[in-house]
Scaffold this active site. Structure first.
Site, PDB file in Angstrom:
ATOM      1  N   THR A   1       0.825  -1.209   0.000  1.00 47.36           N
ATOM      2  CA  THR A   1       0.000   0.000   0.000  1.00 47.36           C
ATOM      3  C   THR A   1       0.858   1.257   0.000  1.00 47.36           C
ATOM      4  O   THR A   1       0.465   2.295  -0.524  1.00 47.36           O
ATOM      5  CB  THR A   1      -0.928  -0.016   1.234  1.00 47.36           C
ATOM      6  OG1 THR A   1      -1.872  -1.065   1.045  1.00 47.36           O
ATOM      7  CG2 THR A   1      -1.672   1.287   1.421  1.00 47.36           C
TER       8      THR A   1
ATOM      9  N   THR B   1       1.556  -4.167   4.413  1.00 44.55           N
ATOM     10  CA  THR B   1       1.367  -4.492   5.830  1.00 44.55           C
ATOM     11  C   THR B   1       0.813  -5.906   6.037  1.00 44.55           C
ATOM     12  O   THR B   1       1.016  -6.491   7.101  1.00 44.55           O
ATOM     13  CB  THR B   1       0.383  -3.503   6.508  1.00 44.55           C
ATOM     14  OG1 THR B   1      -0.887  -3.590   5.857  1.00 44.55           O
ATOM     15  CG2 THR B   1       0.905  -2.084   6.483  1.00 44.55           C
ATOM     16  N   ASP B   2       0.103  -6.427   5.018  1.00 42.97           N
ATOM     17  CA  ASP B   2      -0.645  -7.674   5.237  1.00 42.97           C
ATOM     18  C   ASP B   2       0.238  -8.861   5.632  1.00 42.97           C
ATOM     19  O   ASP B   2      -0.152  -9.681   6.473  1.00 42.97           O
ATOM     20  CB  ASP B   2      -1.457  -8.039   3.987  1.00 42.97           C
ATOM     21  CG  ASP B   2      -2.696  -7.165   3.846  1.00 42.97           C
ATOM     22  OD1 ASP B   2      -3.061  -6.483   4.817  1.00 42.97           O
ATOM     23  OD2 ASP B   2      -3.302  -7.171   2.748  1.00 42.97           O
TER      24      ASP B   2
HETATM   25  N1  ASP Z   1      -2.837  -5.329   0.803  1.00 40.41           N
HETATM   26  C1  ASP Z   1      -1.797  -4.380   1.122  1.00 40.41           C
HETATM   27  C2  ASP Z   1      -0.468  -5.113   1.127  1.00 40.41           C
HETATM   28  O1  ASP Z   1      -0.218  -5.845   2.055  1.00 40.41           O
HETATM   29  C3  ASP Z   1      -2.079  -3.769   2.442  1.00 40.41           C
HETATM   30  C4  ASP Z   1      -1.037  -2.806   2.957  1.00 40.41           C
HETATM   31  O2  ASP Z   1       0.093  -2.703   2.515  1.00 40.41           O
HETATM   32  O3  ASP Z   1      -1.394  -2.095   3.927  1.00 40.41           O
HETATM   33  O4  ASP Z   1       0.304  -4.985   0.218  1.00 40.41           O
END
Ligand code: ASP
Length: 315
Positions: free
Chosen positions: A16, A95-96
Site C-alpha cells: 500500500t 502491511t498484510d
Molecule cells: N494489501 C496491502 C499489502 O499488504 C495492504 C497494505 O500494505 O497495507 O500490500
C-alpha cells in the site's frame, strides 16, 4: 559508538505504501503496488542528499507474497549487506504479510546490519498518506549506530522482526509486538529504544533451493467447535510436508482433529501446534503428543516448520 557506513540500499517490493487511488479521500478502494521505490523516496525532500541506492525486487500487493519474491529479496539483501560501504537495507513492503517476511528474513539472514521493513496503511495518494513519514523513520532506524537485525517500522514504532503481528485492519498504528512489546519509538528523527535488537543464528540462504517448487509445503488448520479431521486427511492425501495447527487456548485440540493430526504425523507429515489466541504462548504441563511452537503465531510457525524441514533435508 562509531557511525555506521552511510549507504542505505532500498529494496522495493510493493504494498500500500506504493499504492494509488483515483481519489485522495479513498483510503480503502485503491490498488497496492503501483509506484516504484525510487519515486517514493523522491517525494521526501529530507532524503534528497542522502546516499541511497534503490533496487526494485518486486511490485506486489503483499497479500500475494510468495517464495520466489522471498528468495530474491533474501538474496539481494545478503548481496548488498556484504558490501562494506552499505550500512543498512530498507525494504518497502505491504502491511498484510510484513510479519511473515520479517520472520523469514530474520531467521534466514540474522543480519549483523539493520534490515528495516517499512509499510503504510494508506496509499500514496491519500490525504492521510503515512508512507513518507514511515519511510523517513525507517531511514532513521537504518542509520542508527549499533542497529542490527530485521525490524519493522510503522506509525513511529519499531518492532522486532520475530515479534511483529498485524493487529488492526484500518488504524495507522496497525502493528503490535505481543508480549515482547515495541523495540523502540522514532520521535522527530531520534530513536528511543526499549530493548535489544533482534539476534540469533542465521539459517543461511544456501539452504533455500533456488527452485522454489522444491520448498516444503506447509499448511495451517484451525481447531474450533465441531472440528473434524477432514481437512487434515485431505492435506495428507495432497502430499503436504507439514501441517501447523492453530489450537484453542493453551494448545488444546478438538479430539477429532487431534486424532487426524496424530495419524498424519505417524504417516510422516510434520505437525506443529501453536495457539489461535491473540497473545501468550503454549505452556505444556506434560510432554505433548504433538510438538509445540511455543509463542509463535500460526503464520510464524508455518515458516518455522518450513525452515526446519529444509534444514533437515540438508543435514
Ligand atoms: N494489501 C496491502 C499489502 O499488504 C495492504 C497494505 O500494505 O497495507 O500490500
Amino acid at each position: 559508538m562509531q557511525s555506521p557506513p552511510s549507504l542505505v540500499v532500498v529494496l522495493g517490493t510493493g504494498g500500500t505504501i506504493a499504492g494509488t487511488a483515483a481519489h485522495a479521500g479513498d483510503n480503502v478502494g485503491y490498488s497496492a503496488a503501483q509506484i516504484g521505490a525510487a519515486q517514493l523516496l523522491a517525494a521526501i525532500p529530507a532524503l534528497a542528499r542522502q546516499p541511497i541506492e534503490v533496487e526494485q525486487i518486486a511490485q506486489v500487493d503483499s497479500k500475494d507474497m510468495g517464495f520466489a519474491v522471498w528468495r530474491a529479496l533474501a538474496a539481494a539483501a545478503e548481496r548488498h549487506l556484504a558490501r562494506p560501504e552499505v550500512g543498512a537495507i530498507v525494504v518497502t513492503h505491504g502491511t498484510d504479510t510484513a510479519e511473515e517476511t520479517a520472520y523469514f528474513l530474520q531467521r534466514v539472514l540474522a543480519p549483523s546490519k539493520p534490515v528495516v521493513l517499512v509499510a503504510a496503511m494508506r496509499p500514496s495518494t491519500s490525504l492521510q498518506a503515512d508512507g513518507p513519514q514511515n519511510l523517513l523513520d525507517a531511514m532513521t532506524v537504518a542509520r542508527e549506530p549499533g542497529a542490527r537485525g530485521v525490524v519493522v517500522v510503522l506509525a513511529g514504532q519499531v518492532h522486532g522482526g520475530l515479534d511483529l503481528r498485524k493487529v488492526h485492519t484500518y488504524r495507522l498504528d496497525a502493528f503490535g509486538s505481543g508480549d515482547a512489546g515495541v523495540l523502540a519509538q522514532v520521535e522527530e528523527g531520534r530513536l528511543r529504544r526499549h530493548r535489544d535488537w533482534p539476534a540469533g543464528v542465521a539459517m543461511g540462504l544456501a539452504r533455500l533451493p533456488r527452485d522454489v517448487a522444491q520448498w516444503p509445503v506447509v499448511e495451517i488448520v484451525t481447531s474450533h467447535s465441531e472440528s473434524r479431521g477432514v481437512l487434515v486427511r485431505a492435506l495428507r492425501d495432497a502430499g503436504v510436508h507439514g501441517i501447523v495447527v492453530a489450537a484453542t487456548g493453551n494448545g488444546s485440540l478438538h479430539h477429532a482433529l487431534e486424532a487426524a493430526l496424530v495419524d498424519a504425523q505417524a504417516a510422516g507429515v510434520a505437525v506443529l501446534r501453536c495457539t489461535r489466541t491473540l497473545g501468550g504462548g503454549l505452556i505444556d504441563a506434560v510432554p505433548p503428543v504433538l510438538p509445540s511452537a511455543g509463542a509463535l503465531t500460526p503464520v510464524q510457525a508455518r515458516i518455522e516448520l518450513m525452515l526446519q524441514l529444509l534444514a533437515k533435508r540438508a543435514a
